[in-house]
Write a protein that holds these residues in place. Structure first.
Motif, PDB file in Angstrom:
ATOM      1  N   GLY A 135       0.840  -1.186   0.000  1.00  0.00           N
ATOM      2  CA  GLY A 135       0.000   0.000   0.000  1.00  0.00           C
ATOM      3  C   GLY A 135       0.874   1.234   0.000  1.00  0.00           C
ATOM      4  O   GLY A 135       2.041   1.191  -0.385  1.00  0.00           O
ATOM      5  N   LYS A 136       0.302   2.352   0.451  1.00  0.00           N
ATOM      6  CA  LYS A 136       1.047   3.608   0.524  1.00  0.00           C
ATOM      7  C   LYS A 136       1.675   3.713   1.912  1.00  0.00           C
ATOM      8  O   LYS A 136       0.965   3.752   2.912  1.00  0.00           O
ATOM      9  N   PRO A 137       3.013   3.770   1.977  1.00  0.00           N
ATOM     10  CA  PRO A 137       3.666   3.847   3.291  1.00  0.00           C
ATOM     11  C   PRO A 137       3.462   5.209   3.938  1.00  0.00           C
ATOM     12  O   PRO A 137       3.348   6.224   3.258  1.00  0.00           O
ATOM     13  N   LEU A 138       3.417   5.200   5.260  1.00  0.00           N
ATOM     14  CA  LEU A 138       3.259   6.441   6.004  1.00  0.00           C
ATOM     15  C   LEU A 138       4.473   7.339   5.838  1.00  0.00           C
ATOM     16  O   LEU A 138       4.353   8.502   5.499  1.00  0.00           O
ATOM     17  N   PHE A 139       5.639   6.817   6.089  1.00  0.00           N
ATOM     18  CA  PHE A 139       6.837   7.643   6.077  1.00  0.00           C
ATOM     19  C   PHE A 139       7.790   7.233   4.962  1.00  0.00           C
ATOM     20  O   PHE A 139       8.015   6.050   4.737  1.00  0.00           O
TER      21      PHE A 139
END
Length: 185
Positions: A150-154
């Motif tokens: 998915g889209k990583p936070l950092f």
């Protein structure tokens, strides 16, 4: 902090560090009454959005399938002052666009009278704020789910030392951790 408003990053993240799935899904995000999100909203009166996050938020406003409780929450958020960081949008009466001199503009807004500021951007905006040392509090609610991708936070490029200030646990298994930058305890 000499009375300046603070920038609060408050968001949900999966145990494996994603803020959304590969197709933008956030159906794994749990909201339960014990989290008392209204108390958080009482702390802020301004929101910093990234362009994509703002557009997704606007879509939520037109969703006919949301609960009355969610409508009330969205109405509270709608009444707040909104800034959108974008190179393509133009300001409207509903929000102000910031596209240049990010650090200077953010510092001017922080110096204004008011409550704290909610950073509700996507990972690119969050990374920019982190790289410029603009986040005063990290409020990460880790949800008991692994997405695998998915889209990583950092996506940071330099080290940031943080101090743990508080941990909240909820019946669903969500664990909220509140951190401050080590240089601003």
């Amino acid at each position: 902090m000499s009375g300046k408003r603070r920038i609060l990053l408050d968001l949900a993240v999966t145990l494996d560090g994603f803020i959304e799935g590969t197709h933008g899904e956030i159906d794994w995000c749990i909201m339960e009454p014990e989290m008392d999100f209204n108390s958080f909203l009482d702390q802020v009166n301004t929101i910093f959005f990234g362009r994509k996050s703002y557009e997704l938020w606007k879509e939520l406003l037109s969703d006919d399938d949301i609960t009355m409780e969610d409508r009330e929450m969205l109405a509270r958020i709608s009444s707040m002052e909104k800034y959108v960081f974008s190179r393509t949008l133009a300001s409207t009466p509903d929000f102000t666009v910031l596209s240049e001199h990010l650090t200077d503009e953010v510092e001017k807004i922080k110096a204004q009278q008011g409550k704290d500021i909610w950073l509700y951007g996507g990972s690119d905006l969050i990374t920019t704020f982190m790289e410029n040392n603009l986040i005063d509090e990290y409020r990460l609610s880790v949800h008991p789910v692994l997405l695998g991708e998915g889209k990583p936070l950092f996506t940071v490029t330099s080290r940031r030392n943080l101090l743990l200030k508080k941990v909240n646990t909820y019946p669903s298994g969500v664990v909220q951790m509140i951190y401050h930058p080590a240089d601003r305890p």
